[in-house]
Design a protein around this motif. Sequence first.
Motif, mmCIF file in Angstrom:
data_model
loop_
_atom_site.group_PDB
_atom_site.id
_atom_site.type_symbol
_atom_site.label_atom_id
_atom_site.label_comp_id
_atom_site.label_asym_id
_atom_site.label_seq_id
_atom_site.Cartn_x
_atom_site.Cartn_y
_atom_site.Cartn_z
ATOM 1 N N GLY A 186 0.810 -1.212 0.000
ATOM 2 C CA GLY A 186 0.000 0.000 0.000
ATOM 3 C C GLY A 186 0.841 1.258 0.000
ATOM 4 O O GLY A 186 0.552 2.222 -0.714
ATOM 5 N N LEU A 187 1.915 1.239 0.773
ATOM 6 C CA LEU A 187 2.818 2.386 0.820
ATOM 7 C C LEU A 187 3.480 2.622 -0.533
ATOM 8 O O LEU A 187 3.502 3.744 -1.040
ATOM 9 N N ILE A 188 3.982 1.571 -1.122
ATOM 10 C CA ILE A 188 4.652 1.701 -2.424
ATOM 11 C C ILE A 188 3.663 2.100 -3.514
ATOM 12 O O ILE A 188 3.968 2.914 -4.384
ATOM 13 N N ALA A 189 2.447 1.566 -3.450
ATOM 14 C CA ALA A 189 1.446 1.874 -4.480
ATOM 15 C C ALA A 189 1.024 3.336 -4.448
ATOM 16 O O ALA A 189 0.632 3.882 -5.481
ATOM 17 N N THR A 190 1.109 3.983 -3.294
ATOM 18 C CA THR A 190 0.713 5.386 -3.229
ATOM 19 C C THR A 190 1.596 6.259 -4.104
ATOM 20 O O THR A 190 1.125 7.240 -4.674
ATOM 21 N N PHE A 191 2.871 5.904 -4.217
ATOM 22 C CA PHE A 191 3.766 6.703 -5.063
ATOM 23 C C PHE A 191 3.368 6.594 -6.534
ATOM 24 O O PHE A 191 3.381 7.578 -7.264
ATOM 25 N N PHE A 192 3.015 5.392 -6.974
ATOM 26 C CA PHE A 192 2.603 5.203 -8.362
ATOM 27 C C PHE A 192 1.203 5.769 -8.609
ATOM 28 O O PHE A 192 0.913 6.262 -9.692
ATOM 29 N N ALA A 193 0.344 5.700 -7.610
ATOM 30 C CA ALA A 193 -1.016 6.212 -7.774
ATOM 31 C C ALA A 193 -1.030 7.725 -7.922
ATOM 32 O O ALA A 193 -1.862 8.266 -8.654
ATOM 33 N N SER A 194 -0.115 8.402 -7.262
ATOM 34 C CA SER A 194 -0.063 9.860 -7.437
ATOM 35 C C SER A 194 0.315 10.208 -8.873
ATOM 36 O O SER A 194 -0.203 11.168 -9.439
ATOM 37 N N TYR A 195 1.184 9.416 -9.464
ATOM 38 C CA TYR A 195 1.550 9.631 -10.866
ATOM 39 C C TYR A 195 0.360 9.384 -11.794
ATOM 40 O O TYR A 195 0.072 10.200 -12.672
ATOM 41 N N THR A 196 -0.335 8.276 -11.610
ATOM 42 C CA THR A 196 -1.474 7.975 -12.489
ATOM 43 C C THR A 196 -2.617 8.964 -12.277
ATOM 44 O O THR A 196 -3.303 9.328 -13.230
ATOM 45 N N THR A 197 -2.813 9.410 -11.053
ATOM 46 C CA THR A 197 -3.861 10.401 -10.807
ATOM 47 C C THR A 197 -3.539 11.712 -11.506
ATOM 48 O O THR A 197 -4.402 12.324 -12.125
ATOM 49 N N ARG A 198 -2.301 12.126 -11.405
ATOM 50 C CA ARG A 198 -1.892 13.382 -12.029
ATOM 51 C C ARG A 198 -1.977 13.308 -13.553
ATOM 52 O O ARG A 198 -2.401 14.249 -14.206
ATOM 53 N N ASN A 199 -1.593 12.175 -14.136
ATOM 54 C CA ASN A 199 -1.525 12.068 -15.597
ATOM 55 C C ASN A 199 -2.793 11.536 -16.255
ATOM 56 O O ASN A 199 -3.061 11.860 -17.407
ATOM 57 N N TYR A 200 -3.548 10.705 -15.546
ATOM 58 C CA TYR A 200 -4.709 10.071 -16.168
ATOM 59 C C TYR A 200 -6.026 10.370 -15.479
ATOM 60 O O TYR A 200 -7.078 9.982 -15.975
#
Length: 154
Positions: free
Chosen positions: A93-107
Amino acid sequence: MPAGGLSVAAPASVEFEVKIVPNVILSCIMAATGGLMFGYDIGVSGGVTSMNDFLKEFFPTVYHIKHVNKESNYCKYDNQWLQLFTSSLYMAGLIATFFASYTTRNYGRKLTMLIAGIVFIVGVIFNGAAKNLAMLIFGRILLGCGIGSSSIPL
């Protein structure tokens, strides 16, 4: 006029008309679902790790220690694999938050929430169908990724 020679006007009060539309209701439900997934999974994992059938199937050494050392609760669940089972959700969950911020910002939020929900459902399927410890931990990692990804777009 005030002492400094400047006059300050008070800002006018502005009123907005607010309507509850289906998009607002859907957004609230989606936001609540992320917290629901996290709370439900924490509750389930806490209860299931003390169930005898679960321990017999996936952690036989812990099951044995639990029934041999009946006089003390200290270190009953001291097992590296059980700790990995429990903590894998939180680390993923901690690691996924970093990638989710990227996908939220871009997609956008919708796509991120949709992906998080799909990953969570796949994790549930893996955990429900788990035949060995590796499959169980992989399912927990997917659950953690789904939970971590659903936490960001809110």
